[in-house]
Design an enzyme around this catalytic site. Structure first.
Site, PDB file in Angstrom:
ATOM      1  N   PHE A  68       0.839  -1.197   0.000  1.00  0.00           N
ATOM      2  CA  PHE A  68       0.000   0.000   0.000  1.00  0.00           C
ATOM      3  C   PHE A  68       0.877   1.252   0.000  1.00  0.00           C
ATOM      4  O   PHE A  68       1.815   1.362   0.805  1.00  0.00           O
ATOM      5  CB  PHE A  68      -0.884   0.053   1.253  1.00  0.00           C
ATOM      6  CG  PHE A  68      -2.056  -0.872   1.230  1.00  0.00           C
ATOM      7  CD1 PHE A  68      -3.253  -0.500   0.647  1.00  0.00           C
ATOM      8  CD2 PHE A  68      -1.970  -2.125   1.821  1.00  0.00           C
ATOM      9  CE1 PHE A  68      -4.346  -1.351   0.639  1.00  0.00           C
ATOM     10  CE2 PHE A  68      -3.052  -2.986   1.827  1.00  0.00           C
ATOM     11  CZ  PHE A  68      -4.242  -2.594   1.231  1.00  0.00           C
ATOM     12  N   ASP A  69       0.561   2.194  -0.876  1.00  0.00           N
ATOM     13  CA  ASP A  69       1.080   3.538  -0.700  1.00  0.00           C
ATOM     14  C   ASP A  69       0.340   4.163   0.482  1.00  0.00           C
ATOM     15  O   ASP A  69      -0.796   3.773   0.783  1.00  0.00           O
ATOM     16  CB  ASP A  69       0.844   4.353  -1.974  1.00  0.00           C
ATOM     17  CG  ASP A  69       1.224   5.811  -1.806  1.00  0.00           C
ATOM     18  OD1 ASP A  69       2.360   6.074  -1.382  1.00  0.00           O
ATOM     19  OD2 ASP A  69       0.381   6.678  -2.083  1.00  0.00           O
ATOM     20  N   LYS A  70       0.973   5.116   1.157  1.00  0.00           N
ATOM     21  CA  LYS A  70       0.315   5.713   2.328  1.00  0.00           C
ATOM     22  C   LYS A  70      -0.585   6.882   1.960  1.00  0.00           C
ATOM     23  O   LYS A  70      -1.809   6.833   2.129  1.00  0.00           O
ATOM     24  CB  LYS A  70       1.344   6.185   3.362  1.00  0.00           C
ATOM     25  CG  LYS A  70       0.701   6.787   4.619  1.00  0.00           C
ATOM     26  CD  LYS A  70       1.708   7.403   5.545  1.00  0.00           C
ATOM     27  CE  LYS A  70       2.208   8.747   5.031  1.00  0.00           C
ATOM     28  NZ  LYS A  70       1.193   9.831   5.150  1.00  0.00           N
ATOM     29  N   THR A  71       0.019   7.931   1.421  1.00  0.00           N
ATOM     30  CA  THR A  71      -0.716   9.173   1.192  1.00  0.00           C
ATOM     31  C   THR A  71      -1.779   8.992   0.111  1.00  0.00           C
ATOM     32  O   THR A  71      -1.479   8.615  -1.016  1.00  0.00           O
ATOM     33  CB  THR A  71       0.251  10.298   0.779  1.00  0.00           C
ATOM     34  OG1 THR A  71       1.259  10.426   1.769  1.00  0.00           O
ATOM     35  CG2 THR A  71      -0.493  11.614   0.619  1.00  0.00           C
ATOM     36  N   LYS A 259      10.253   2.400  -4.429  1.00  0.00           N
ATOM     37  CA  LYS A 259       9.000   1.639  -4.476  1.00  0.00           C
ATOM     38  C   LYS A 259       9.018   0.662  -5.645  1.00  0.00           C
ATOM     39  O   LYS A 259       8.571  -0.488  -5.523  1.00  0.00           O
ATOM     40  CB  LYS A 259       7.804   2.592  -4.611  1.00  0.00           C
ATOM     41  CG  LYS A 259       7.578   3.492  -3.413  1.00  0.00           C
ATOM     42  CD  LYS A 259       6.359   4.381  -3.626  1.00  0.00           C
ATOM     43  CE  LYS A 259       6.125   5.313  -2.442  1.00  0.00           C
ATOM     44  NZ  LYS A 259       4.940   6.166  -2.627  1.00  0.00           N
TER      45      LYS A 259
END
Length: 458
Positions: A68-71, A259
């Site tokens: 998962f990306d956070k923002t 990433k």
């Protein structure tokens, strides 16, 4: 006697030929997979999930690892300037905020927008008497420009360590910064040539209401969860702990290429773990431009509907309302699709084998072969269509979604601003104004944050 047997066999050959042709007709076998794909895609679309083909839907059912990306993915991407403090007495607070607003105004990152609004709420506008030149994005670090002939830098700890300015901070300022980051905020600094670091700030984001529950459910399904973020380690751990992730599940201070490398390594590692041909897919979930390379490389990728257009174009699946509960739903649907396809193929082959056995034993007729062929085709079609929700269920989902959306928006807005007002300036209260930095009217119509730059978080 031999002549009689010979004539009998000769007379039966045309019958066996015709029955065998009917049995060999692969109608049920051929239609078993496409009808299941179509039903699964239609059911997903009715829930607001767009999947770009049946193969991607099947791949969702084989996901064993999710990054998962956070923002904007685990969080809502709505930032607020939580804390701001000057360092030393070389520049007054208002002047430092003017420099900060001037530097952040040209950037399109959501953090920049929050900083500019936070300064505006202290009645600090973008100064027009200062000239800004050579405004440059520093990937994974921040931004730099020349203001009134002096180099100004705004960015994270990594940037100022590279510049050799971070070590000049006092122990008290470092401790204050660590307190801010432990609450899950993103820390930044500003320096002016000749004065060193003159101020630092903390910007916080709100975690999606459903993130923790979705992560918990996915883990129960045996799926490995990892959070990828460009935030500093303390801030990343603070966010990860809120949604039930351990420190080993959190990868922080990542550039876009980091990433990409993480996903590449995960894909290669899972290929090596395949057992008996079973594929272990790696999923990437993101929303920004900087997530696009990783989305393209993952076995199956998911984009948030409120994210960047490039991310949605690159991804295999799009959650139109950016609700992570739909991610859990579509993974379950992928597994149901795989199970239904296996059921249909198995039933089709078993039916053909049984009828063929009766035929060669002389116990079946031509009409029985035709009935079994057509019947099997109808059964696998109906079995595939069971994935479609009933019209009543569709109406219920629409009503629930509408009510949840209104309630969620109102509750999120209320809790968000209550939290911002209660937490803002807890540490630097002596220097802060009495009014909150971020007003509700400023963000009611700003739910959709600007697309992230390719530079990542800073």
């Amino acid at each position: 006697m031999y002549d009689f047997l010979y004539l009998t066999l000769i007379s039966l050959f045309p019958f066996f030929d015709i029955v065998t042709l009917v049995i060999a007709c692969p109608c049920a076998l051929i239609i078993s997979t496409p009808v299941t794909y179509v039903a699964g895609l239609a059911a997903a679309a009715q829930r607001g999930v767009i999947v770009k083909g049946g193969a991607h839907l099947e791949a969702l059912g084989r996901v064993k690892s999710i990054a998962f990306d956070k923002t904007g993915t685990l969080s809502e991407g709505i930032f607020a300037l939580m804390h701001f403090s000057t360092i030393g007495d070389r520049r007054p607070r208002k002047e430092v905020l003017e420099y900060l607003a001037l530097m952040e105004a040209p950037a399109s990152h959501p953090l920049s927008d929050a900083i500019v609004k936070g300064a505006a709420n202290e009645q600090v506008a973008i100064p027009k008497h200062l000239t800004l030149e050579d405004h440059t994005i520093l990937p994974g670090e921040g931004i730099t420009a020349v203001v009134e002939g002096k180099h100004v830098y705004v960015g994270n700890e990594k940037l100022f360590r590279r510049l050799g300015l971070y070590d000049n901070l006092s122990n008290a300022d470092v401790e204050t910064a660590h307190k801010w980051t432990r609450t899950g905020g993103t820390l930044g600094y500003i320096s002016i040539e000749g004065d060193g670091i003159v101020g630092f700030y903390c910007v916080a984001d709100k975690i999606r209401n459903e993130s923790m529950e979705v992560v918990k459910r996915l883990k129960k399904m045996g799926i490995d969860i990892t959070m990828l973020t460009g935030d500093q380690r303390p801030a990343a751990i603070g966010i990860g702990n809120q949604i039930g992730l351990t420190e080993d599940d959190i990868k922080s201070q990542l550039l876009p290429e980091d990433k990409l490398d993480f996903i590449s390594n995960a894909v290669e590692a899972n290929k090596a773990k395949r057992c008996c041909g079973t594929k272990r897919n790696v999923m990437m979930v993101g929303d920004g431009v900087n997530d696009a390379p990783a989305l393209a490389l993952a076995d199956v990728s998911v984009a948030m509907g409120e994210g960047a257009a490039l991310a949605m174009e690159t991804a295999d699946v799009t959650l139109m309302d950016s609700n992570l509960n739909k991610l859990y739903y579509i993974i379950i649907m992928g597994r149901r699709v795989i199970r239904t396809i296996i059921e249909n193929v198995t039933f089709s082959l078993a039916t053909k084998a049984i009828v063929a056995g009766f035929t060669f034993a002389g116990k079946a007729s031509l009409w029985a072969a035709i009935a079994s062929d057509v019947g099997a085709m109808l059964i696998v079609t109906l079995n595939g269509m069971k994935l479609l929700p009933s019209s009543r269920r569709v109406r219920e989902n629409e009503l629930v979604a509408s009510g949840e959306r209104e309630a969620s928006d109102e509750a999120a807005r209320s809790s968000y601003f209550s939290e911002m007002r209660s937490r803002a300036f807890q540490i630097d209260i002596a220097n802060a104004p009495s009014e909150p930095l971020l007003l509700e009217d400023d963000v009611k119509d700003d739910r959709f944050a600007d697309e992230e730059e390719t530079t990542g978080n800073y």
